[in-house]
Write a protein that holds these residues in place. Structure first.
Motif, PDB file in Angstrom:
ATOM      1  N   GLN A 125       0.816  -1.202   0.000  1.00 45.51           N
ATOM      2  CA  GLN A 125       0.000   0.000   0.000  1.00 45.51           C
ATOM      3  C   GLN A 125       0.853   1.256   0.000  1.00 45.51           C
ATOM      4  N   SER A 126       2.048   1.167   0.572  1.00 42.13           N
ATOM      5  CA  SER A 126       2.942   2.328   0.569  1.00 42.13           C
ATOM      6  C   SER A 126       3.347   2.696  -0.846  1.00 42.13           C
ATOM      7  N   ILE A 127       3.594   1.679  -1.665  1.00 41.23           N
ATOM      8  CA  ILE A 127       3.960   1.940  -3.062  1.00 41.23           C
ATOM      9  C   ILE A 127       2.782   2.578  -3.791  1.00 41.23           C
ATOM     10  N   ALA A 128       1.593   2.089  -3.535  1.00 47.26           N
ATOM     11  CA  ALA A 128       0.405   2.650  -4.174  1.00 47.26           C
ATOM     12  C   ALA A 128       0.206   4.114  -3.789  1.00 47.26           C
ATOM     13  N   LEU A 129       0.434   4.438  -2.537  1.00 42.25           N
ATOM     14  CA  LEU A 129       0.321   5.836  -2.101  1.00 42.25           C
ATOM     15  C   LEU A 129       1.337   6.713  -2.813  1.00 42.25           C
ATOM     16  N   ALA A 130       2.546   6.192  -2.967  1.00 42.30           N
ATOM     17  CA  ALA A 130       3.592   6.948  -3.658  1.00 42.30           C
ATOM     18  C   ALA A 130       3.244   7.151  -5.128  1.00 42.30           C
ATOM     19  N   LEU A 131       2.616   6.160  -5.742  1.00 36.91           N
ATOM     20  CA  LEU A 131       2.239   6.268  -7.156  1.00 36.91           C
ATOM     21  C   LEU A 131       1.218   7.370  -7.406  1.00 36.91           C
ATOM     22  N   ARG A 132       0.406   7.652  -6.434  1.00 35.49           N
ATOM     23  CA  ARG A 132      -0.624   8.684  -6.606  1.00 35.49           C
ATOM     24  C   ARG A 132      -0.028  10.055  -6.858  1.00 35.49           C
ATOM     25  N   THR A 133       1.127  10.323  -6.237  1.00 42.56           N
ATOM     26  CA  THR A 133       1.737  11.649  -6.371  1.00 42.56           C
ATOM     27  C   THR A 133       3.027  11.628  -7.179  1.00 42.56           C
ATOM     28  N   ASN A 134       3.462  10.462  -7.572  1.00 39.71           N
ATOM     29  CA  ASN A 134       4.713  10.329  -8.317  1.00 39.71           C
ATOM     30  C   ASN A 134       4.666  11.110  -9.631  1.00 39.71           C
ATOM     31  N   SER A 135       5.769  11.769  -9.950  1.00 39.27           N
ATOM     32  CA  SER A 135       5.818  12.507 -11.211  1.00 39.27           C
ATOM     33  C   SER A 135       7.023  12.111 -12.061  1.00 39.27           C
ATOM     34  N   THR A 136       7.718  11.036 -11.698  1.00 39.64           N
ATOM     35  CA  THR A 136       8.899  10.650 -12.470  1.00 39.64           C
ATOM     36  C   THR A 136       8.954   9.169 -12.849  1.00 39.64           C
ATOM     37  N   LEU A 137       8.482   8.274 -12.003  1.00 39.63           N
ATOM     38  CA  LEU A 137       8.612   6.840 -12.248  1.00 39.63           C
ATOM     39  C   LEU A 137       7.815   6.424 -13.478  1.00 39.63           C
ATOM     40  N   GLN A 138       8.480   5.741 -14.407  1.00 34.73           N
ATOM     41  CA  GLN A 138       7.829   5.316 -15.633  1.00 34.73           C
ATOM     42  C   GLN A 138       7.635   3.806 -15.715  1.00 34.73           C
ATOM     43  N   SER A 139       8.408   3.045 -14.948  1.00 33.52           N
ATOM     44  CA  SER A 139       8.319   1.595 -14.989  1.00 33.52           C
ATOM     45  C   SER A 139       8.374   1.033 -13.571  1.00 33.52           C
ATOM     46  N   LEU A 140       7.480   0.071 -13.283  1.00 33.16           N
ATOM     47  CA  LEU A 140       7.429  -0.538 -11.961  1.00 33.16           C
ATOM     48  C   LEU A 140       7.229  -2.040 -12.117  1.00 33.16           C
ATOM     49  N   ASN A 141       8.116  -2.815 -11.506  1.00 30.29           N
ATOM     50  CA  ASN A 141       8.031  -4.268 -11.562  1.00 30.29           C
ATOM     51  C   ASN A 141       7.845  -4.802 -10.147  1.00 30.29           C
ATOM     52  N   LEU A 142       6.642  -5.271  -9.857  1.00 27.86           N
ATOM     53  CA  LEU A 142       6.323  -5.859  -8.564  1.00 27.86           C
ATOM     54  C   LEU A 142       6.029  -7.352  -8.708  1.00 27.86           C
ATOM     55  N   SER A 143       6.556  -7.954  -9.751  1.00 26.44           N
ATOM     56  CA  SER A 143       6.285  -9.353 -10.047  1.00 26.44           C
ATOM     57  C   SER A 143       6.724 -10.280  -8.937  1.00 26.44           C
ATOM     58  N   SER A 144       5.957 -11.348  -8.784  1.00 29.43           N
ATOM     59  CA  SER A 144       6.261 -12.438  -7.857  1.00 29.43           C
ATOM     60  C   SER A 144       6.434 -11.963  -6.416  1.00 29.43           C
ATOM     61  N   ASN A 145       5.580 -11.065  -5.995  1.00 26.46           N
ATOM     62  CA  ASN A 145       5.609 -10.561  -4.624  1.00 26.46           C
ATOM     63  C   ASN A 145       4.363 -10.933  -3.832  1.00 26.46           C
ATOM     64  N   ILE A 146       3.428 -11.585  -4.471  1.00 23.46           N
ATOM     65  CA  ILE A 146       2.191 -12.025  -3.842  1.00 23.46           C
ATOM     66  C   ILE A 146       1.497 -10.859  -3.126  1.00 23.46           C
ATOM     67  N   ILE A 147       1.299  -9.767  -3.862  1.00 26.65           N
ATOM     68  CA  ILE A 147       0.634  -8.604  -3.273  1.00 26.65           C
ATOM     69  C   ILE A 147      -0.857  -8.849  -3.074  1.00 26.65           C
ATOM     70  N   GLY A 148      -1.414  -9.806  -3.798  1.00 25.35           N
ATOM     71  CA  GLY A 148      -2.794 -10.214  -3.602  1.00 25.35           C
ATOM     72  C   GLY A 148      -3.826  -9.171  -3.965  1.00 25.35           C
ATOM     73  N   ALA A 194      -4.382   3.864  -7.473  1.00 21.07           N
ATOM     74  CA  ALA A 194      -3.321   4.832  -7.781  1.00 21.07           C
ATOM     75  C   ALA A 194      -3.208   5.067  -9.289  1.00 21.07           C
ATOM     76  N   LEU A 195      -3.445   4.037 -10.080  1.00 19.58           N
ATOM     77  CA  LEU A 195      -3.364   4.170 -11.544  1.00 19.58           C
ATOM     78  C   LEU A 195      -4.414   5.133 -12.089  1.00 19.58           C
ATOM     79  N   GLN A 196      -5.488   5.301 -11.362  1.00 17.45           N
ATOM     80  CA  GLN A 196      -6.541   6.194 -11.826  1.00 17.45           C
ATOM     81  C   GLN A 196      -6.072   7.650 -11.864  1.00 17.45           C
ATOM     82  N   THR A 197      -5.088   7.990 -11.026  1.00 12.51           N
ATOM     83  CA  THR A 197      -4.609   9.372 -10.981  1.00 12.51           C
ATOM     84  C   THR A 197      -3.160   9.533 -11.436  1.00 12.51           C
ATOM     85  N   ASN A 198      -2.407   8.438 -11.497  1.00 13.58           N
ATOM     86  CA  ASN A 198      -1.005   8.527 -11.895  1.00 13.58           C
ATOM     87  C   ASN A 198      -0.904   8.930 -13.364  1.00 13.58           C
ATOM     88  N   SER A 199       0.015   9.845 -13.653  1.00 12.18           N
ATOM     89  CA  SER A 199       0.148  10.333 -15.031  1.00 12.18           C
ATOM     90  C   SER A 199       1.542  10.119 -15.610  1.00 12.18           C
TER      91      SER A 199
END
Length: 119
Positions: A1-24, A34-39
């Motif tokens: 959830q911390s990553i999702a919160l950061a994505l809401r306001t992020n203005s630089t990250l273009q690629s994110l790989n959270l594979s095989s982490n069982i985030i559920g 977060a994707l709804q507002t991330n640009s």
């Protein structure tokens, strides 16, 4: 959830790989919100995270409004037929996604056809 919160306001990250982490379900729903507002995010890898139908529906909802994501990898999850049909509906309005990976999700022929028609 911390990553999702950061994505809401992020203005630089273009690629994110959270594979095989069982985030559920909860983690993937937070990311979908977060994707709804991330640009800025253009590439998201979520394979092997126990993403189910409910989480896939949240991601599909985000795809309807997100205008920057170009590549999404949901392989090796458990989205099934219903989840993939939700994604197919979202693809009808999304005009930026260029790559979608869904292998290993128990998608049947009808769901695959829905996705194909949406492209």
């Amino acid at each position: 959830q911390s990553i999702a919160l950061a994505l809401r306001t992020n203005s630089t990250l273009q690629s994110l790989n959270l594979s095989s982490n069982i985030i559920g379900v909860e983690g993937s729903q937070s990311i979908a919100l977060a994707l709804q507002t991330n640009s800025t995010l253009q590439e998201l890898h979520l394979w092997g995270n126990n993403i189910d139908v409910e989480a896939a529906q949240s991601i599909a909802l985000a795809l309807r409004t997100n205008s920057t994501l170009q590549s999404l990898n949901l392989s090796s999850n458990i989205i099934g037929v219903e989840g993939s049909q939700s994604i197919a509906l979202a693809l009808q309005t999304n005009s930026t996604l260029q790559e979608l990976h869904l292998w290993g999700n128990n998608i049947d022929v009808e769901a695959a056809q829905s996705i194909a028609l949406a492209l």
